[in-house]
Design a protein around this motif. Structure first.
Motif, short mmCIF file in Angstrom:
data_model
loop_
_atom_site.label_atom_id
_atom_site.label_comp_id
_atom_site.label_asym_id
_atom_site.label_seq_id
_atom_site.Cartn_x
_atom_site.Cartn_y
_atom_site.Cartn_z
N CYS A 1 7.38 -5.22 3.68
CA CYS A 1 8.05 -4.29 2.77
C CYS A 1 9.29 -3.70 3.43
O CYS A 1 10.05 -2.97 2.80
N SER B 1 6.86 2.21 4.33
CA SER B 1 6.59 1.37 5.51
C SER B 1 5.64 2.03 6.51
O SER B 1 5.80 1.87 7.72
N GLY C 1 0.80 -1.23 0.00
CA GLY C 1 0.00 0.00 0.00
C GLY C 1 0.82 1.27 0.00
O GLY C 1 0.29 2.35 -0.17
N CYS C 2 2.13 1.14 0.25
CA CYS C 2 2.93 2.35 0.29
C CYS C 2 4.38 2.01 -0.01
O CYS C 2 4.72 0.85 -0.23
N CYS D 1 1.95 2.00 5.95
CA CYS D 1 0.53 1.63 5.87
C CYS D 1 0.22 0.29 6.51
O CYS D 1 -0.93 0.05 6.88
N GLY D 2 1.19 -0.60 6.61
CA GLY D 2 0.93 -1.89 7.24
C GLY D 2 0.16 -2.89 6.41
O GLY D 2 -0.11 -4.00 6.88
N CYS E 1 1.08 -4.71 4.17
CA CYS E 1 1.93 -5.85 3.81
C CYS E 1 2.28 -6.73 5.01
O CYS E 1 3.14 -7.60 4.90
S1 FES Z 1 3.49 -1.65 2.05
FE1 FES Z 1 2.99 -0.03 3.39
S2 FES Z 1 3.92 -0.70 5.21
FE2 FES Z 1 4.50 -2.23 3.85
#
Ligand code: FES
Ligand code: FES
Lengths: 832, 175
Positions: free
Chosen positions: B73, B56, B52-53, B58-59, B61
């Motif tokens: 990620c 690191s 999602g980002c 957004c969480g 992943c």
């Molecule tokens: S992709 Fe967003 S925290 Fe891992």
């Protein structure tokens, strides 16, 4: 493993509509069996990455792609000049005035870039990593040009963003409204109020926001079949298909667009994007499937932004607080290009600045302006949050000015429930509502009177943490939209919706809908509607959507339209199925169709115990051994529904905040809302929509803002800097409902997707300002960060009353004759 | 002004890793720079875990590494050599949903569902340490996971429901 719930079926069948059914769509989402576009791979698929301009305004003097082309795994590097002849221009479908200037918008910039993040080349390679590596090897020479970032500055036309149109103003739209009882147009009403009433003027700022859907945009184009297929994480596969065909000259019949699982949109995926055009053009050129998935940084930089509007509001009233007229003068930032809806988004606010109030004269004056920033378009609420913010903020400010309770002032001016249907000063007919009931319920849940007493106490004690109470009583127009109205507003398409019902031989049902859910739970809600109407089990209904080959007609999901337009289309299609099945059932039962009644999935001959189930009739239509002469062997039916009017949800939102006057920290102590969205299909889904909506509105009030530095670089270019709130930033929300059914559709429903967002922003800011009234504060610009709140407190000492300046007041003061916002003469209530 | 190409050479050597993912052991060659999330999605086809980002934040992943949550990620695939990874796809066993998955479903803790795999993985880890959390504690426990759809209220409810279901000795528990 199943996510389908057991439902107790007693003697009397329970209605599905109104039940808090757990969602059908959850199963795949909670187990990771998802079909996000980026999850998919096709044989031979290539990966794309974009070279984006680091400059906000520059001429491209050369693009050297040789080295990138030699990089391992790179198949092609495509520049703007490679596509110049075929890329056409990205579409804008809303010409808000006949004179509107709509500059060309190439998908890949050819000679000039106009915002930081604009695409200048595209690399195609065997893997995503190889494509990204080669992006670094493309050597672009730029000649920087002066940058203009603020709309008021842009209106001076000193630096032209599109020299070919000769101005930075795209359009100037004025809509004047007055009722028969008005003393004249809004200027006359304001003049009259200057002599024996009150004129109250305020400037508010709608900061720039980024929709920030959690799934970054992704697209795959497969050009290898007879139809070119585009998968895209879009809200609008149907609109996208039409516009791809029209803009790129591909026959529409040769295109298929699919929106698979889509991870949120909020208006942000209501767009026809350069990335989609490039993916289609490049895949067709190379003859290979191509995929592009943006990074979050790219998304924040180049997917469209929202809001971004200067507002000047003039309110005329009698001394007793009766509002007599309102003037809204707006400058809306379009960014570097006109997006799909472009000026249409702020134009949607034209009907909503009057809110729930009765008054006689109203003018809406909108300028849409280009700047060297990312393009703007719809973001949850689209035009209506801006309008609601302005009217609800000014009503609170005005109440304070009069020394009146803000709810009392509203009650004095709002449409009472006996007055519906009511034609608003902006010309919309509100069909139903009960503002008194929603407000009474909200006050009680909130403990309004106690909190006011608590506020008094803290004020008297000079408490460091002051309590503020903010009010927002809103309505909105949603359910876009009656096609004739859209035609009258010069929008290029209609607002109808399509549905079909496929009665399968074994008695199960496929519902095809033209709307395109991306989190709203339509599969569940539509199943509930159809289960009741056809008398089939909820589990036996399958809802299909989002693929132009399956749902061949539709106008997609935005503007809280899916249920109030698309849901009604489903109802209409069901009615046709029943009509067709009645003829077959009558034949089977050797009765006349007029004697057949249908209930709970069974056709019976009136007054007898003879009957056939819908499943039996479906099979008879399938085997077709014995159908009446001239009756087709199918129960399937299609319906397209065009609403006669919008739908008007409303509600009362009350917010209490603790404001620490030493640190500027704002904490929401209590948030209560009572919304009236008419009849409810699934209360659990409705509550979820309200929660999510509220939080996006609260977040505009307190956290979010897209910020550019003076060179036009987006400073809030990652989730480190762009503050999408996380769980600990937010309060527990108390939500409730009143239910005044809509009178304009068969289900009695109104839209709910945007309501929370529209209503909550002014409630929160009103609360923050209310806490600081003793300091003479009457505005805090959004987002009301601790720093801004602290500044507001510091700038004023207790007891001394000063006029709050809006953001950038000087820059808004320009000569009225030069096509810019007229100077705000400080008069009446403003000049205190 | 010219933006000069940034020259670098990558992918010139590969590393061999042995890792168990959702109960299956894999031996693979990966580029040293490959992030765990890309290894999961692109090499193993474990697309249930999403990105999602790129910072690191957004969480989305989030997975478990040896039973504790990590943002996949922010970890290199090579760092998982010799370890065990569980993704959202490995949570339910023998057709039974994990109590946390069930609680998310029953409490309408998801809308678009994009944040959901990460939210569920993080929530499972969180209730291991805090089996009867308050509203406030859940919110802090999920601080590193963003959701744009739900406003978090139903997520908090779901986590509390799963925690008390587990505490009440309902089958399952934090697996
Ligand atoms: S992709 Fe967003 S925290 Fe891992
Ligand atoms: S459910 Fe959509 S981001 Fe959380």
């Amino acid at each position: 493993m199943t996510a389908v719930d057991e439902r107790t079926t007693g003697e009397t069948p329970q209605l599905e509509v109104g039940a808090a059914r757990h969602r059908k769509e959850d199963q795949r989402l909670i187990t990771g069996r998802t079909r996000w576009t980026d999850n998919m791979s096709l044989p031979g698929m290539l990966h794309m990455a974009m070279v984006r301009s680091p400059f906000a305004h520059a001429r491209i003097s050369s693009v050297d792609v040789d080295e990138a082309k030699r990089s391992p795994g790179v198949v092609a590097v495509i520049t703007g000049s490679d596509l110049a002849d075929v890329q056409g221009t990205l579409p804008n479908v809303w010409t808000i005035t006949p004179e509107q200037k709509t500059p060309a918008h190439p998908s890949i910039a050819v000679d000039t870039v106009r915002f930081a993040g604009e695409i200048v080349a595209c690399v195609v390679a065997r893997t995503p990593a190889a494509a990204r590596d080669a992006v670094e090897l493309v050597d672009v020479d730029y000649d920087e040009l002066p940058v203009v970032l603020d709309t008021v500055e842009a209106l001076k036309d000193e630096t032209l963003i599109h020299p070919d149109i000769g101005t930075n103003q795209s359009a100037h739209l004025v809509m004047d409204h007055q009722t028969e009882s008005s003393v004249g147009d809004v200027d006359a009403v304001i003049e009259a109020a200057r002599t024996d009433g009150i004129v109250f003027e305020r400037r508010y700022e709608q900061q720039r926001l980024i929709p920030s859907f959690m799934e970054p945009r992704s697209m795959i184009c497969d050009p290898t079949g007879e139809q070119t297929v585009l998968w895209s994480s879009t809200q609008i596969p149907h609109i996208l298909r039409v516009l791809l065909a029209m803009s790129l000259g591909i026959p529409e019949s040769k295109l298929r667009v699919i929106a698979p699982d889509v991870g949120g949109g909020f208006g942000g995926k209501l767009q026809v994007t350069p990335e989609e055009f490039i993916t289609v053009l490049v895949a067709r050129r190379l003859g290979k499937p191509c995929k592009y998935t943006e990074t979050r940084s790219e998304s924040l930089m180049a997917a469209h932004h929202g809001r971004a509007q200067h507002q000047k509001i003039t309110l005329a009233a009698r001394k007793d607080g009766t509002v007599t007229g309102l003037k809204a003068e707006l400058i809306a930032d379009m960014g570097a290009y006109l997006s799909l809806l472009g000026g249409g988004t702020p134009k949607l606010g034209a009907f909503m600045f009057n809110g729930i109030y009765k008054f006689d004269a109203y003018r809406f004056d909108l300028r849409t302006v280009f700047t060297n920033t990312a393009w703007t378009d719809a973001y949850r609420g689209a035009g209506r949050p801006e309008a609601t913010f302005a009217i609800e903020r000014i009503m609170d400010d005005f109440a304070h000015e009069l020394g009146m309770d803000p709810l009392e002032l509203r009650a004095k001016n709002w449409i009472t429930h006996e007055e519906f249907p009511f034609t608003s000063v902006a010309g919309l007919e509100y069909d139903s509502g009960n503002y008194e009931a929603a407000t009474a319920k909200a006050k009680e849940l909130f403990g309004y009177d106690e909190l006011r007493r608590e506020q008094e106490r803290r004020r008297a004690d000079n408490d460091q943490v002051q309590l503020g109470i903010g009010v927002s009583t809103f309505t909105e127009m949603c359910g876009l939209a009656p096609s004739r109205t859209l035609g009258a507003l010069a929008y290029a398409a209609g607002g109808w919706e399509h549905a079909s019902i496929r009665m399968l031989p074994t008695g199960t049902v496929e519902v095809v809908t033209g709307v395109t859910p991306h989190g709203q739970g339509h599969e569940t809600a539509w199943s509930q509607i159809v289960a009741d109407r056809l008398g089939v089990p909820f589990e036996n209904v399958e809802v299909l959507h989002g693929d132009t080959q399956i749902a061949h007609k539709g106008l997609d999901t935005y503007g809280s339209r899916s249920l109030v337009v698309g849901g009604i289309a489903v109802v209409k299609a069901v009615e046709k199925v029943i009509e067709k099945a009645t003829v077959v059932a009558a034949h089977m039962l050797e009765a006349s169709p007029g004697d057949i009644e249908f209930a709970e999935g069974r056709f019976s001959v009136r007054g007898t115990d003879q009957s056939k189930t819908l499943a039996e009739v479906a099979w008879a239509a399938f085997d077709a051994h014995d159908l009446p002469d001239g009756v087709e062997p199918s129960l399937d039916a299609d319906a397209a529904f065009d609403p006669d009017t919008f739908s008007y949800p409303h509600g009362t939102h009350l917010c209490a905040v603790d404001v620490d006057t030493e640190t500027g920290e704002v904490t929401i102590a209590k948030y209560v809302c009572v919304d009236d969205i008419g009849k409810v299909i699934n209360p659990m889904i409705v509550e979820g929509q309200v929660h999510g909506g509220l939080v996006q509105g609260i977040s505009q009030a307190l956290f979010e803002e897209a910020v550019y530095d003076e060179s036009g670089t987006l400073v809030t270019g990652s989730f480190v800097d762009y503050l999408v709130p996380s769980a600990p930033d937010l309060p527990h929300l108390t939500t409730d409902r009143t239910e005044t059914p809509a009178t304009t559709n068969e289900l009695g429903v109104k839209g709910v997707g945007e309501a929370g967002t529209i209503a909550s922003t002014p409630a929160v800011v009103n609360a923050v300002v209310d806490a600081l009234r003793p300091w003479g504060v009457d505005d805090v610009p959004m987002p009301c960060s601790p720093h801004r709140v602290w500044q507001a407190v510091q700038g004023r000492s207790v007891g001394e009353r000063t006029v709050t300046q809006p953001v950038n007041p000087e820059t808004m003061q320009t000569d009225g004759s030069s096509g810019q916002l007229p100077t705000g003469d400080a008069t009446g209530g403003d000049d205190r | 002004m010219s933006v000069k190409p940034w020259r670098r050479r990558v992918g010139e050597f590969m590393s061999r890793i042995s890792v168990t993912v959702d109960g299956v052991s894999y031996q693979d060659d990966v580029e040293p720079r490959t992030l765990l999330v890309h290894y999961l999605r692109e090499q193993l086809g474990k697309t249930g875990t999403v990105v999602g980002c790129d910072t690191s934040n957004c969480g989305a992943c989030t997975v478990h590494l040896d039973g504790r949550s990590v943002k996949s990620c922010s970890l290199l695939a090579v760092q998982t050599d010799g370890h065990e990874v569980t993704t959202i796809e490995g949570l339910s066993t023998d057709g039974e949903l994990h109590p946390m998955q069930k609680a998310f479903h029953e409490n309408h803790a998801l809308q678009c569902g994009f944040c959901t795999p990460g939210m569920i993985m993080q929530s499972i880890d969180f209730v291991q340490d805090n089996p009867s959390p308050s509203d406030e504690e859940v919110r802090h426990g999920l601080e590193g996971n963003l959701c744009r759809c739900t406003g978090y209220q139903n997520i908090v409810k779901a986590v509390q429901a799963a925690a008390s279901a587990t505490a009440a000795g309902t089958e399952g528990g934090a697996r």
